[in-house]
Design a protein around this motif. Structure first.
Motif, short mmCIF file in Angstrom:
data_model
loop_
_atom_site.label_atom_id
_atom_site.label_comp_id
_atom_site.label_asym_id
_atom_site.label_seq_id
_atom_site.Cartn_x
_atom_site.Cartn_y
_atom_site.Cartn_z
N LYS A 255 -10.17 -1.79 -6.60
CA LYS A 255 -10.40 -2.98 -5.78
C LYS A 255 -11.75 -2.84 -5.10
N LEU B 81 -1.05 -0.42 -4.04
CA LEU B 81 -2.47 -0.30 -3.72
C LEU B 81 -2.70 0.94 -2.87
N THR C 185 0.85 -1.19 0.00
CA THR C 185 0.00 0.00 0.00
C THR C 185 0.89 1.24 0.00
N GLU D 84 -8.10 -12.07 2.33
CA GLU D 84 -7.57 -11.54 3.60
C GLU D 84 -8.00 -12.41 4.78
N ILE E 232 -3.23 -11.78 2.28
CA ILE E 232 -2.77 -10.96 3.42
C ILE E 232 -3.29 -11.67 4.67
N VAL F 79 0.34 -3.57 4.31
CA VAL F 79 0.28 -2.12 4.50
C VAL F 79 1.71 -1.64 4.75
N GLY G 224 -4.96 1.81 -0.61
CA GLY G 224 -6.01 1.13 0.15
C GLY G 224 -6.80 2.11 1.00
N ASP G 225 -8.05 1.71 1.31
CA ASP G 225 -8.85 2.57 2.18
C ASP G 225 -8.36 2.50 3.62
N SER G 226 -7.38 1.64 3.90
CA SER G 226 -6.73 1.63 5.22
C SER G 226 -6.07 2.99 5.48
N HIS H 10 -11.89 -8.67 -3.54
CA HIS H 10 -11.32 -8.73 -2.18
C HIS H 10 -12.34 -9.43 -1.30
N ASP I 156 -8.76 1.77 -4.05
CA ASP I 156 -9.83 1.07 -3.33
C ASP I 156 -11.17 1.79 -3.48
N VAL J 252 -7.83 -10.34 -3.85
CA VAL J 252 -7.18 -10.28 -2.54
C VAL J 252 -7.96 -11.17 -1.58
N TYR K 21 0.05 5.73 0.23
CA TYR K 21 -1.04 6.72 0.31
C TYR K 21 -0.55 8.13 0.01
N VAL L 179 0.27 -9.01 -0.06
CA VAL L 179 0.14 -7.56 0.09
C VAL L 179 0.28 -7.21 1.57
O1 KIV Z 1 -7.02 -1.03 2.43
C1 KIV Z 1 -6.06 -1.82 2.39
O2 KIV Z 1 -4.93 -1.47 2.73
C2 KIV Z 1 -6.30 -3.16 1.89
C3 KIV Z 1 -5.18 -4.15 1.93
C4 KIV Z 1 -4.68 -4.41 3.26
C5 KIV Z 1 -5.52 -5.40 1.20
O3 KIV Z 1 -7.37 -3.44 1.46
#
Ligand code: KIV
Length: 280
Positions: A110, A39, A20, A179, A200, A212, A41-43, A134, A81, A177, A22, A210
């Motif tokens: 994703k 990625l 990931t 998880e 993951i 973070v 990611g929405d994380s 996912h 995401d 993905v 950002y 994958v």
């Molecule tokens: O949002 C994210 O970081 C994820 C990954 C951990 C797969 O979806």
């Protein structure tokens, strides 16, 4: 790595690494690395904005971060995401989010989960935007799951995940993905599908992994137990900040440019012993 490489890598068993990112700074490091795919990611709602879950991510927030990442990552696949609820408001609003992510620089999106998303996933794919599925522990469903728990542990839920994986492949997803599912279930799904499965917390048998980035660099909170820390980032950063603090307070930084600028006496007064000890 291009999207077409995903299929080519599966057959010879060439593993895929996805990370990931950002923000521009860390995305530029990912771009410089050998990692295959990035990625957004929405994380990021948790890691970048301090929220307690990923539910706080919005389409605009995802687009903002995707644009920053895409500015840094030119030669790797960037996946964005689809955030919480954006697949649940109908085709039009879902496509507006897809458009925001694509215009921000995502080459693929994703999507978490399957049930109720089938038509929209097909529409995204036939609009020539590749979709990564996912399933398993999908963090947007944390309230339904009652926490971040391993999925597919009992036979019925394992079978449900197998058929979801197959359906996502049939819908045309280019990868999946998986998880936090038991590793033998992940192996079974990986062997059943022609598209690559990126795991993951799902063991070693998937086609790729994958993580973070802030988790594997040891920068963010207490990571899940499956994360391997490749760097003790928090310790190193805090140590660097403390070194800076000491040097500022002892007037060691910045160093004098010339010998006769009038500061030399002041510098002599600085007790350098603790500073030298910090440097080791
Ligand atoms: O949002 C994210 O970081 C994820 C990954 C951990 C797969 O979806």
């Amino acid at each position: 790595m291009k999207i077409t490489d995903f299929y080519n890598y599966k057959k010879p068993g060439r593993k895929i690494s996805m990370i990931t990112a950002y923000d521009y700074t860390l995305a530029a490091l990912a771009a410089e690395s050998a990692v295959d795919c990035v990625l957004v990611g929405d994380s990021l709602a948790m890691v970048m904005h301090g929220h307690g879950s990923t539910l706080a991510a919005t389409a605009d927030l995802m687009a903002l971060h995707t644009a920053a990442v895409a500015r840094a990552v030119k030669d790797k696949l960037v996946v964005g995401d689809m955030p919480f609820l954006t697949m649940r408001k109908g085709l039009g609003p879902a496509m507006e989010t897809v458009e925001k992510l694509a215009r921000a620089g995502a080459q693929a999106v994703k999507v978490e989960g399957l049930e109720g998303h089938e038509e929209i996933i097909s529409h995204i794919i036939t609009s020539d935007i590749p979709v990564m599925g996912h399933i398993g522990l999908t963090p947007q469903s944390v309230n339904k799951f009652g926490g971040y728990r391993t999925q597919g542990k009992d036979p019925a839920s394992a079978e449900r995940l197998v058929s979801q994986a197959q359906e996502l492949e049939q819908l045309g997803c280019f990868s999946l993905v998986l998880e936090c599912v038991p590793e033998r279930l992940a192996e079974r799904i990986t062997n059943l599908l022609k598209i690559p499965v990126i795991g993951i917390g799902a063991g070693p048998f998937t086609d790729g992994q994958v993580l973070v980035m802030q988790d594997m660099l040891g920068l963010y909170g207490e990571p899940p137990s499956f994360v391997k820390k490749y760097l003790d980032g928090r310790r190193l950063v805090v140590e660097a900040l403390n070194n800076f603090d000491v040097e500022v307070k002892r007037a060691v930084f910045p160093e004098m440019k010339g010998k006769n600028n009038g500061n030399s006496e002041r510098h002599k007064e600085v007790d350098e012993a603790p500073y030298l000890a910090l440097r080791g």
